[in-house]
Design a protein around this motif. Structure first.
Motif, short mmCIF file in Angstrom:
data_model
loop_
_atom_site.label_atom_id
_atom_site.label_comp_id
_atom_site.label_asym_id
_atom_site.label_seq_id
_atom_site.Cartn_x
_atom_site.Cartn_y
_atom_site.Cartn_z
N SER A 57 -4.78 -1.11 19.26
CA SER A 57 -5.72 -1.15 18.12
C SER A 57 -6.01 -2.59 17.67
O SER A 57 -5.73 -3.53 18.44
N ILE B 64 0.83 -1.21 0.00
CA ILE B 64 0.00 0.00 0.00
C ILE B 64 0.86 1.25 0.00
O ILE B 64 0.57 2.24 -0.67
N HIS C 202 -2.68 -10.02 8.10
CA HIS C 202 -3.06 -11.16 8.95
C HIS C 202 -1.99 -12.24 8.99
O HIS C 202 -1.60 -12.72 10.06
N ALA D 260 -10.33 2.13 15.08
CA ALA D 260 -9.65 3.02 14.12
C ALA D 260 -10.67 3.62 13.16
O ALA D 260 -10.70 4.83 12.95
N LYS D 261 -11.50 2.79 12.56
CA LYS D 261 -12.41 3.27 11.51
C LYS D 261 -13.71 3.82 12.08
O LYS D 261 -14.12 4.91 11.71
N LEU E 200 -5.09 -8.66 17.44
CA LEU E 200 -4.82 -9.87 16.66
C LEU E 200 -3.52 -10.53 17.13
O LEU E 200 -3.41 -11.74 17.24
N SER F 78 -11.31 -3.12 16.76
CA SER F 78 -10.57 -1.90 16.43
C SER F 78 -11.53 -0.73 16.45
O SER F 78 -12.67 -0.85 15.99
N TRP G 51 -6.97 -9.63 5.02
CA TRP G 51 -6.22 -8.40 5.22
C TRP G 51 -4.74 -8.71 5.04
O TRP G 51 -4.26 -9.73 5.56
N HIS H 144 -13.76 -12.70 9.53
CA HIS H 144 -14.01 -11.25 9.52
C HIS H 144 -15.47 -11.07 9.95
O HIS H 144 -16.37 -11.58 9.27
C1 LIG Z 1 -9.66 -6.58 8.69
C2 LIG Z 1 -8.75 -5.68 9.47
N1 LIG Z 1 -8.32 -6.09 10.69
C3 LIG Z 1 -7.51 -5.33 11.44
C4 LIG Z 1 -7.08 -4.09 11.00
C5 LIG Z 1 -6.14 -3.34 11.92
O1 LIG Z 1 -6.46 -2.06 12.11
P1 LIG Z 1 -5.81 -1.19 13.28
O2 LIG Z 1 -4.63 -1.91 13.80
O3 LIG Z 1 -5.48 0.11 12.64
O4 LIG Z 1 -6.90 -1.10 14.30
C6 LIG Z 1 -7.50 -3.61 9.73
C7 LIG Z 1 -7.02 -2.27 9.23
N2 LIG Z 1 -6.99 -2.15 7.83
O5 LIG Z 1 -6.28 -1.10 7.37
C8 LIG Z 1 -6.79 -0.60 6.16
C9 LIG Z 1 -6.17 -1.26 4.94
O6 LIG Z 1 -6.31 -2.48 4.78
O7 LIG Z 1 -5.58 -0.54 4.12
C10 LIG Z 1 -8.35 -4.42 8.96
O8 LIG Z 1 -8.78 -4.03 7.74
#
Ligand SMILES: Cc1ncc(COP(=O)(O)O)c(CNOCC(=O)O)c1O
Length: 401
Positions: free
Chosen positions: A104, A15, A136, A249-250, A109, A247, A133, A181
């Motif tokens: 986060s 990315i 993972h 984050a989003k 995980l 998470s 992802w 997921h």
């Molecule tokens: C399925 C999943 N799990 C876990 C996470 C972990 O997120 P974080 O550690 O930021 O909470 C993410 C974060 N993805 O980031 C965006 C991308 O794929 O470009 C995620 O998509």
């Protein structure tokens, strides 16, 4: 020779490469669909007003900067558990949920991976979907687990390969560890239906598989936090034990604050206490205790009825904008006379759309149209705006005609 002469140059993160290419492009209408973070209709990062309000409230409280405990801000983990499992959750009422704050979703995980590696009583192998992802596999390999895959994506239908998923999980050894997921699958945006989740739950019962849910988008997928947690709560109703990575984050836009939680639904309060004690022993040498700021913001929002209601409206607003951009992109492609079926763009859910475009077509989008996204054909729908959707549709139409 130098101490580090043996350190080789590693491959760049897929990315990051997209973002670099995007930054280098001088075309003023360039479009970045690689980033996995929400953007508003002006293409700008979005700080939720409820987060701003919570921050102001916290400032007035003049809190100190003392260490949190190993498992983090207690009010945060309490509220995070209620958000995930629901206020009427049986295991919650029976005090069977061991929960710790994490760095986060990634940190949750990783704690999960380390916990399974140390205590899972069957094969230390975890099955993850194909695709999953990007991070993972590395998280679980670095936790010391073996990683295997189960079928998930059907490229012919650009949909779920449900039969393949069932077949692979049926063929896996009894009591396998399986990553699921919970909603808004990354990178495909394809989720099982509620009926399919019921069949998956049945299969887990028959095989004794252990589910590890990754819920990184609760509320952000459908706009409804209860709906997005459906599979987690279904599995609990069906009597499964499970582990969960959360998470914020989003759904709270707390990306850089690193707010998350890892939890395990145990068989009894006594078992939960034993798990709690071992999670602490595992976390302490990892990072000792987590950062408090983001957890305090999340706890302020989740713990205040009015602010929580405001937040739910804001997270629904983000989900709705994404859903609207999906519809607009599909409509524009139709208006351009595209002969392809683009239903998958509106059938899919969450941050990402799996377009079905090939790596070559994605390359052309970047080189000839200044549209940047990952080679797997995944686009981050949040990068689409009412201002760029027409040009995006034209670019996709051109490379797919
Ligand atoms: C399925 C999943 N799990 C876990 C996470 C972990 O997120 P974080 O550690 O930021 O909470 C993410 C974060 N993805 O980031 C965006 C991308 O794929 O470009 C995620 O998509």
């Amino acid at each position: 020779a130098s101490t580090w002469a043996n350190v080789k140059e590693g491959p760049p993160d897929a990315i990051l490469g997209i973002t670099e290419a995007f930054k280098k492009d001088s075309f003023k209408e360039k479009i970045n669909l690689g980033v996995g973070a929400y953007r508003d209709d002006k293409g700008k990062p979005y700080v939720l007003p409820s987060v701003r309000t919570a921050e102001q409230k916290l400032l007035q409280d003049n809190l100190d900067h003392e260490y949190a405990g190993i498992t983090g801000v207690p009010a945060f983990t309490k509220h995070a558990a209620v958000l995930a499992y629901g206020p009427d959750s049986k295991p919650l009422k029976e005090d069977r949920i061991a929960i710790t704050q994490s760095i986060s979703g990634t940190g949750a995980l990783r704690i999960g991976g380390a916990f399974f590696e140390r205590f899972y009583p069957h094969a230390k192998t975890i099955y993850i979907p194909t695709p999953s992802w990007a991070n993972h596999k590395a998280v679980f390999l670095d936790s010391g687990l073996e990683v295997k895959q189960y079928k998930y994506y059907n490229k012919d239908t650009i949909g779920l390969d449900f039969d393949g998923l069932i077949a692979d999980l049926k063929a896996a050894p009894e009591n396998s560890l399986v990553l699921l997921h919970a909603c808004a699958h990354n990178p495909t945006g394809i989720d099982p239906t509620q009926e399919q989740w019921q069949q998956i739950s049945q299969l887990f019962k028959e095989k004794g598989h252990y589910p590890f849910f990754d819920m990184a988008y609760q509320g952000f997928a459908s706009g409804d936090t209860d709906k997005d947690a459906y599979p987690v709560r279904l599995f609990i109703e069906q009597g499964h034990g499970l582990a969960l990575a959360q998470s914020f984050a989003k759904n709270m836009g707390l990306y850089g604050e690193r707010v998350g939680a890892f939890s395990v639904v145990a068989d009894s309060a006594e078992e939960k206490k034993r798990i709690d004690s071992q999670v602490k022993i595992l976390v302490r040498p990892l990072y000792s205790n987590p950062p408090v700021n983001g957890a305090r913001i999340a706890s302020e929002i989740l713990g205040n009825a009015e602010l929580n209601k405001q937040w739910l409206g804001e997270v629904k607003g983000m989900a709705d904008r994404i859903i609207e951009m999906r519809a607009l992109l599909k409509q524009n492609l139709k208006d351009l006379g595209s002969k392809h079926n683009w239903d998958h763009i509106t059938n899919q859910i969450g941050m990402f759309a799996y377009t079905g475009l090939t790596a070559e077509q994605m390359d052309k989008l970047a080189k000839e149209h200044s549209v940047y996204a990952t080679k797997d054909g995944r686009i981050s729908v949040s990068g689409i705006t009412t201002g760029n959707v027409k040009r995006l549709a034209e670019a996709i139409h051109k490379v797919t005609s």
